[in-house]
Design an enzyme around this catalytic site. Structure first.
Site: not given
Ligand code: ASP
Length: 346
Positions: A213, A241, A243-244, A263-266
């Site tokens: 991301t 789906r 995300g964040d 960035t991460g698990t949305g």
């Molecule tokens: N945050 C992003 C999502 O969940 C993915 C990521 O940042 O790697 O869509």
């Protein structure tokens, strides 16, 4: 003033003078006008996750070079007086075009073997913002997000409606397969295999498959802040789906105090409204950017969830993360220019 404060005052004054004379920064000093204030600052991320230290050197080098190119573009635009919003959009567009990153070309596949892209942009001085979710045909989702901000009275457009809006706006359209890359297809295959073995409906959390991301936060010469984030989401995500990244306050946010891109698990970032949590801690708790960002990433999120980049109104930058790495780049008007991936790099 009591007598203890009276007696402490000359000591404080003497030390301040001394520190000023020898040019040492005092431990509480942020950037101040007149003593080398930061005129502009920029931070960029290219995703957080399980980044393998033993990955081929050429691959890590390719990321460093891509981050360097994006940072140079942003820094030069800022030096020339561009606005925070223009810089955020331009930097994110170049990263969307780079197949290394999970945004635009090179975006991950969903569980239907397609790409659905999310992006958002926000202007800290006015709180104006725009976002798109689940777009399939737009080469630069960040530009479409900005059009939502400037050309509609809405904040977030999703799915077919967002793609239809794109047609009317004259932004560049591509086939969905244009975003394909062999590497992301292999990630999809791995994710689907793992899912089959587990017999579960949802693929396991494996941050190795997702990172990439992109985001950019900026403080410009006028003192305005802006944040932008763009992503393909998470590998083998259920189609539909979101995300964040397009959720203002969760994966992206800017106000008068700070600009944040996550960035991460949305799902975790949405649950805890992570981006706004950072500025709220500053606004209501009087915390510094560094403190607020660190607390949110390390005390609120779980280890391995990811990280964020942030810049405040004085040009201070914070880039905390709780995964093994985060591609990141930071520059400012005082000559800072840093590229880093792992935690032990500055
Ligand atoms: N945050 C992003 C999502 O969940 C993915 C990521 O940042 O790697 O869509």
């Amino acid at each position: 003033m009591n007598s203890r404060m009276h007696s402490a005052l000359p000591v404080v004054v003497t030390w301040s003078l001394l520190l000023g004379l020898v040019g040492l920064p005092s431990c509480t000093s942020g950037p101040k006008r007149g003593d080398g204030a930061i005129e502009y600052a920029i931070a960029i991320h290219g995703g957080a996750g399980t980044i393998d230290r033993n990955a081929p050197a050429e691959r890590l080098q390719a990321y460093r070079e891509a981050m360097t190119r994006a940072l140079t573009l942003g820094r030069d635009m800022l030096a020339a007086g561009s606005s925070a919003l223009d810089v955020c959009e331009a930097v994110v567009r170049t990263l969307e075009d780079d197949p290394l990153f999970n945004a635009g070309k090179g975006a991950v596949f969903n569980d239907a073997g397609q790409h659905e892209l999310d992006a958002s942009i926000m202007d800290g001085s006015t709180l104006r913002c725009g976002a798109v979710a689940g777009v399939r045909t737009v080469r630069h989702p960040i530009t479409l997000a900005r059009k939502v901000m400037t050309e509609t009275r809405h904040v977030l457009l999703a799915g077919d409606g967002a793609d239809a809006f794109a047609k009317g706006m004259g932004v560049e359209l591509v086939e969905n397969s244009w975003f394909d890359t062999p590497r992301r297809r292999r990630s999809l295959e791995r994710a689907l295999e793992q899912r089959d073995r587990r017999g579960a409906l949802v693929p396991p959390r494996d941050r190795r498959l997702d990172y990439g991301t992109v985001g950019c936060v900026v403080r410009d010469r006028q003192g305005n802040l802006a944040a932008a984030t763009s992503t393909g989401g998470m590998t083998a995500k259920r189609w539909g789906r979101i995300g964040d990244s397009p959720i203002l306050g969760a994966g992206n946010y800017a106000d008068k105090n700070a600009a944040i891109s996550c960035t991460g698990t949305g799902e975790e970032f949405i649950r805890h409204a992570i981006a706004r949590s950072v500025t709220a801690r500053m606004e209501f708790g009087g915390r510094s950017l560094e403190d607020a960002a660190h607390a949110v990433v390390h005390d609120v999120l779980r280890k391995g969830d990811g990280g964020l980049i942030a810049v405040d109104k004085d040009g201070n930058i914070a880039t905390p993360f709780n995964s093994s790495g985060m591609y990141r780049a930071m520059a400012d008007s005082r000559g800072r220019f840093d590229i880093a991936i792992f935690a032990d790099e500055k």
